[in-house]
Motif scaffolding. Structure first.
Motif, mmCIF file in Angstrom:
data_model
loop_
_atom_site.group_PDB
_atom_site.id
_atom_site.type_symbol
_atom_site.label_atom_id
_atom_site.label_comp_id
_atom_site.label_asym_id
_atom_site.label_seq_id
_atom_site.Cartn_x
_atom_site.Cartn_y
_atom_site.Cartn_z
ATOM 1 N N UNK A 351 0.845 -1.198 0.000
ATOM 2 C CA UNK A 351 0.000 0.000 0.000
ATOM 3 C C UNK A 351 0.877 1.243 0.000
ATOM 4 N N UNK A 352 0.601 2.126 -0.936
ATOM 5 C CA UNK A 352 1.412 3.330 -1.086
ATOM 6 C C UNK A 352 2.670 3.108 -1.899
ATOM 7 N N UNK A 353 2.904 1.852 -2.302
ATOM 8 C CA UNK A 353 4.090 1.516 -3.108
ATOM 9 C C UNK A 353 3.674 0.762 -4.362
ATOM 10 N N UNK A 354 2.659 1.295 -5.018
ATOM 11 C CA UNK A 354 2.124 0.678 -6.221
ATOM 12 C C UNK A 354 0.672 0.286 -6.079
ATOM 13 N N UNK A 355 0.223 0.046 -4.836
ATOM 14 C CA UNK A 355 -1.174 -0.276 -4.553
ATOM 15 C C UNK A 355 -1.793 0.919 -3.817
ATOM 16 N N UNK A 356 -2.826 1.505 -4.421
ATOM 17 C CA UNK A 356 -3.426 2.719 -3.872
ATOM 18 C C UNK A 356 -4.941 2.549 -3.766
ATOM 19 N N UNK A 357 -5.511 3.179 -2.744
ATOM 20 C CA UNK A 357 -6.953 3.129 -2.539
ATOM 21 C C UNK A 357 -7.541 4.490 -2.855
ATOM 22 N N UNK A 370 2.815 3.245 -19.238
ATOM 23 C CA UNK A 370 2.753 1.965 -18.529
ATOM 24 C C UNK A 370 1.309 1.477 -18.433
ATOM 25 N N UNK A 371 1.152 0.215 -18.039
ATOM 26 C CA UNK A 371 -0.181 -0.343 -17.834
ATOM 27 C C UNK A 371 -0.657 -0.036 -16.421
ATOM 28 N N UNK A 372 -1.934 0.337 -16.308
ATOM 29 C CA UNK A 372 -2.550 0.642 -15.020
ATOM 30 C C UNK A 372 -3.724 -0.297 -14.813
ATOM 31 N N UNK A 373 -3.848 -0.849 -13.603
ATOM 32 C CA UNK A 373 -4.949 -1.738 -13.261
ATOM 33 C C UNK A 373 -5.846 -1.040 -12.244
ATOM 34 N N UNK A 374 -7.151 -1.027 -12.537
ATOM 35 C CA UNK A 374 -8.136 -0.393 -11.664
ATOM 36 C C UNK A 374 -9.175 -1.429 -11.276
ATOM 37 N N UNK A 375 -9.460 -1.542 -9.981
ATOM 38 C CA UNK A 375 -10.435 -2.510 -9.477
ATOM 39 C C UNK A 375 -11.683 -1.755 -9.046
ATOM 40 N N UNK A 376 -12.828 -2.120 -9.608
ATOM 41 C CA UNK A 376 -14.092 -1.492 -9.233
ATOM 42 C C UNK A 376 -14.970 -1.241 -10.441
ATOM 43 N N UNK A 460 -1.751 -0.214 -9.238
ATOM 44 C CA UNK A 460 -3.062 -0.785 -8.928
ATOM 45 C C UNK A 460 -3.850 0.239 -8.109
ATOM 46 N N UNK A 461 -5.019 0.598 -8.598
ATOM 47 C CA UNK A 461 -5.878 1.558 -7.903
ATOM 48 C C UNK A 461 -7.208 0.877 -7.594
ATOM 49 N N UNK A 462 -7.614 0.928 -6.328
ATOM 50 C CA UNK A 462 -8.737 0.132 -5.852
ATOM 51 C C UNK A 462 -9.919 1.023 -5.478
ATOM 52 N N UNK A 463 -11.099 0.680 -6.025
ATOM 53 C CA UNK A 463 -12.346 1.404 -5.725
ATOM 54 C C UNK A 463 -13.438 0.374 -5.457
ATOM 55 N N UNK A 464 -13.372 -0.293 -4.319
ATOM 56 C CA UNK A 464 -14.362 -1.347 -4.054
ATOM 57 C C UNK A 464 -15.126 -1.051 -2.771
#
Length: 552
Positions: A351-357, A370-376, A460-464
């Motif tokens: 978290x904070x090192x590539x994985x963000x909420x 670059x490729x970006x992954x978004x969850x939600x 990785x950006x998370x919106x769940x």
């Protein structure tokens, strides 16, 4: 803006005064002359100038000084101001040392003592050096500066806090030249990041959010002990309550734990909010609402965490994490919700090192190519996908459902469909993450086939989901099993009033189980999770506050 400096250093007081006097006479209207009587004192002055973001045009040092001679001083000064022109003051017997210094410290000139008359022996030299310096000088840097590592979670936390509170700053890497110079000026090392250097030269090593807020102009201490209305949470609902409360004459204070705007403030683009046909960013909407509340006289406290709500008779008291309190006749709870954390193995430590909420706006430019992954699959994730598509090579939107229609607005679905670089992955979830210093790999599972695959990923950006921030309330007010605050009709179903309710009337529509305490926006049970409805509930809560106060 301070004039650029010309620094002179000589351990002989008479020589020091003379050279400073002659320089000030000719250049004092355009340059600030800084005089030091030792190399160490001069270096301290240079460190202070560096932290304040000021410029140094010329360094003039005597060769024969105890502890540190002029050449050694100029060599050390180069680490702080490499562009400054360097001059050595020497006696005739030291000319060989001065000539050798040309190779050691890239000396620009040496002056023999005495330099009289200065019109012939000093000023022509300085005129030439200042002209050369002006041709290459960079603009003075008086912005707030943050020095840190690229994949440092504490560094990201500081940048995110400043960005979300709309505080402009300049980001510098600790292993690059300017970042290293600032660390040296502050007496810190690369292990001490993040380092924050304020506009007035104050250096903060690994500051807390409260310490940071106090030094960048955010208010952290209430001006009074008692108010008509305390609003907890500065998202759309809290800002709406603050604007309407203050504009209607209530002594109002708005308390925010992290940053104004809440989740809405992180949105790159809100296109379905009334009155903005071309859309508006969450930051812009937040800034307008914040300025509006302040204009009406509301106070805004930043980086203050409320940890308890207590019934104090006719008043309601809120306790802060540091033990201090503030009281009011009424309270509006508008603490919103936070994104749920992914429980996949390996992600917590990243978290904070590539994985963000949430949408980390400060990271978008770093994703270029670059490729970006978004969850939600809701609007927040869709807005983030559109925003990151302007920078990333490809945006992968991972959703658990078969498509986006169930949880995302149709205008956003249509917008995403028109962007070729956004790829939707239905029925897909993240089941693992790995990396050393930062996120390097994700493991994805397809729910239809139950097959997993690994992909290279740094972003990785998370919106769940949504979890209310209400643990601090304990039993002060009634909440549903998920933690959302129950209000109005939800408290009186079956003809019963909430336990402990002593008033002869039923709770008002947005009133909680504690009289005089209202809930608005996403934190309220069964509320509509939209910006417009949150603002509306904030305004509605204030009308009920008036009704409550009139009945007292």
């Amino acid at each position: 803006m301070a004039n650029p400096a010309i620094l002179t250093v000589d351990d002989d007081p008479a020589v020091s005064r003379a050279v400073a006097r002659d320089i000030r006479r000719r250049y004092g209207d355009r340059y600030r002359v800084v005089r030091a009587d030792s190399a160490e004192t001069a270096l301290d002055a240079l460190r202070e100038l560096k932290l304040r973001g000021e410029q140094v045009a010329v360094l003039i040092a005597d060769y024969r000084m105890p502890q540190m001679n002029g050449i050694e001083f100029l060599e050390a000064a180069m680490d702080l101001f490499p562009a400054a022109r360097r001059v050595l003051l020497t006696a005739y017997a030291d000319t060989d040392a001065a000539i050798n210094a040309i190779n050691v410290v890239d000396l620009d000139h040496y002056l023999l003592k005495p330099w009289h008359p200065p019109e012939e022996k000093l000023y022509p030299v300085l005129d030439s050096l200042l002209e050369a310096w002006l041709a290459t000088a960079e603009a003075p840097d008086n912005d707030l500066r943050v020095v840190g590592h690229r994949w440092s979670a504490p560094s990201f936390a500081v940048r995110d806090f400043l960005a979300r509170n709309l505080v402009p700053f300049r980001w510098l890497l600790a292993d690059e030249a300017e970042g290293s110079r600032l660390l040296a000026a502050a007496g810190a090392s690369a292990n001490d990041v993040p380092l924050v250097v304020t506009a007035d030269g104050k250096s903060l090593v690994q500051p807390s959010e409260a310490e940071l807020a106090a030094h960048v102009g955010l208010t952290t201490t209430p001006a009074a002990d008692f108010y008509d209305l305390v609003v907890v949470g500065a998202g759309p609902a809290g800002l709406g309550a603050a604007v309407y409360g203050a504009s209607e004459g209530l002594r109002t204070v708005l308390i925010e734990r992290r940053a104004t705007g809440g989740q809405a403030g992180q949105s790159s683009r809100i296109e379905n909010y009334l009155g903005f046909p071309d859309g508006v960013s969450g930051a812009q909407l937040t800034d307008r609402a914040r300025r509006q509340a302040l204009r009406f006289g509301a106070e805004l406290l930043s980086a203050r965490e409320v940890v308890a709500l207590e019934d104090a008779g006719s008043a309601r008291m809120l306790r802060f994490a540091d033990g201090s309190t503030v009281a009011a006749h009424t309270v509006v709870l508008a603490t919103g919700v936070s994104y749920r954390m992914l429980t996949a193995p390996g992600l917590a430590e990243l978290t904070g090192r590539g994985c963000f909420y949430g949408s980390a706006a400060t990271e978008a430019p770093n994703c270029s190519g670059q490729d970006v992954y978004i969850v939600g699959g809701a609007n927040s994730a869709g807005q983030a996908a559109v925003h990151f598509s302007r920078y990333a090579r490809r945006v992968h939107l991972l959703i658990r459902g078969a498509d986006l229609t169930r949880s995302m607005s149709s205008y956003l679905i249509e917008q995403i469909a028109r962007i070729d670089t956004i790829e939707i992955h239905p029925c897909t979830e993240v089941v693992g993450g790995a990396g050393a210093e930062h996120l390097e790999e994700l493991t994805l599972r397809d729910a239809r086939s139950n097959q997993t695959r690994s992909v290279e990923a740094s972003w990785l950006f998370v919106f769940i989901g949504a979890e209310p921030r209400t643990d601090w309330l304990d039993d002060a007010v009634a909440r549903d099993p998920r933690g959302f605050v129950l209000t109005g009709p939800d408290l009186t179903r079956g003809g019963r009033r909430p336990p402990g309710w002593t008033l002869p009337r039923d709770p008002y529509h947005l009133e909680s189980s504690m009289p005089g305490v209202f809930a608005a926006g996403d934190v309220r049970a069964d509320s509509v999770k939209r910006v417009a409805s949150a603002v509306g509930e904030g305004a509605m809560a204030v009308s009920l506050v008036h009704r409550y106060l009139e009945a007292q």
